[in-house]
Design a protein around this motif. Structure first.
Motif, mmCIF file in Angstrom:
data_model
loop_
_atom_site.group_PDB
_atom_site.id
_atom_site.type_symbol
_atom_site.label_atom_id
_atom_site.label_comp_id
_atom_site.label_asym_id
_atom_site.label_seq_id
_atom_site.Cartn_x
_atom_site.Cartn_y
_atom_site.Cartn_z
ATOM 1 N N PRO A 136 0.958 -1.267 0.074
ATOM 2 C CA PRO A 136 0.003 0.096 0.087
ATOM 3 C C PRO A 136 0.831 1.152 0.068
ATOM 4 O O PRO A 136 0.348 2.238 -0.667
ATOM 5 N N ALA A 137 2.000 1.172 0.588
ATOM 6 C CA ALA A 137 2.870 2.417 0.785
ATOM 7 C C ALA A 137 3.539 2.901 -0.546
ATOM 8 O O ALA A 137 3.506 3.975 -0.951
ATOM 9 N N ILE A 171 3.209 6.102 -5.707
ATOM 10 C CA ILE A 171 3.199 6.108 -7.018
ATOM 11 C C ILE A 171 2.025 7.023 -7.504
ATOM 12 O O ILE A 171 2.369 7.972 -8.261
ATOM 13 N N THR A 172 1.043 6.914 -6.803
ATOM 14 C CA THR A 172 -0.366 7.737 -6.901
ATOM 15 C C THR A 172 0.107 9.286 -6.765
ATOM 16 O O THR A 172 -0.246 10.243 -7.599
ATOM 17 N N SER A 173 0.724 9.530 -5.797
ATOM 18 C CA SER A 173 1.068 10.870 -5.543
ATOM 19 C C SER A 173 2.116 11.477 -6.364
ATOM 20 O O SER A 173 1.669 12.491 -6.827
ATOM 21 N N SER A 200 -1.014 17.482 -12.199
ATOM 22 C CA SER A 200 -1.102 18.992 -11.588
ATOM 23 C C SER A 200 -0.264 19.847 -12.148
ATOM 24 O O SER A 200 -0.443 21.077 -12.295
ATOM 25 N N THR A 201 1.135 19.628 -12.080
ATOM 26 C CA THR A 201 2.172 20.500 -12.593
ATOM 27 C C THR A 201 1.761 20.845 -14.047
ATOM 28 O O THR A 201 2.109 21.909 -14.556
ATOM 29 N N LEU A 202 1.625 19.867 -14.802
ATOM 30 C CA LEU A 202 1.479 19.841 -16.332
ATOM 31 C C LEU A 202 0.254 20.578 -16.452
ATOM 32 O O LEU A 202 0.186 21.728 -17.568
#
Length: 68
Positions: free
Chosen positions: A4-5, A10-12, A19-21
């Motif tokens: 899970p970690a 990876i999701t983060s 969001s940067t793009l």
């Protein structure tokens, strides 16, 4: 199966990159001098009034000040 970690990490990273793009694309479009903008293969398009040169100059100056 991934831990899970690792999935959270990876999701983060993926969401941060996206969001940067998106932020970069819309910031560039807002400073653009074009009156018709088409983005993402026609998924986003708009006809707009171009802002005057003073507003663009202030935005660029503000952006440059924030980078240093």
């Amino acid at each position: 199966m991934m831990e899970p970690a690792a999935l959270i990490a990876i999701t983060s990273v993926v969401f941060t990159g996206l969001s940067t793009l998106i932020t970069t694309i819309f910031t560039s479009m807002s400073l653009s001098r074009c009156s018709k903008i088409v983005c993402c293969f026609g998924c986003f398009d708009c006809d707009r009034q171009v802002v005057n040169d003073e507003v663009v100059a202030r935005a660029v100056e503000h952006q440059n000040n924030n980078q240093t």
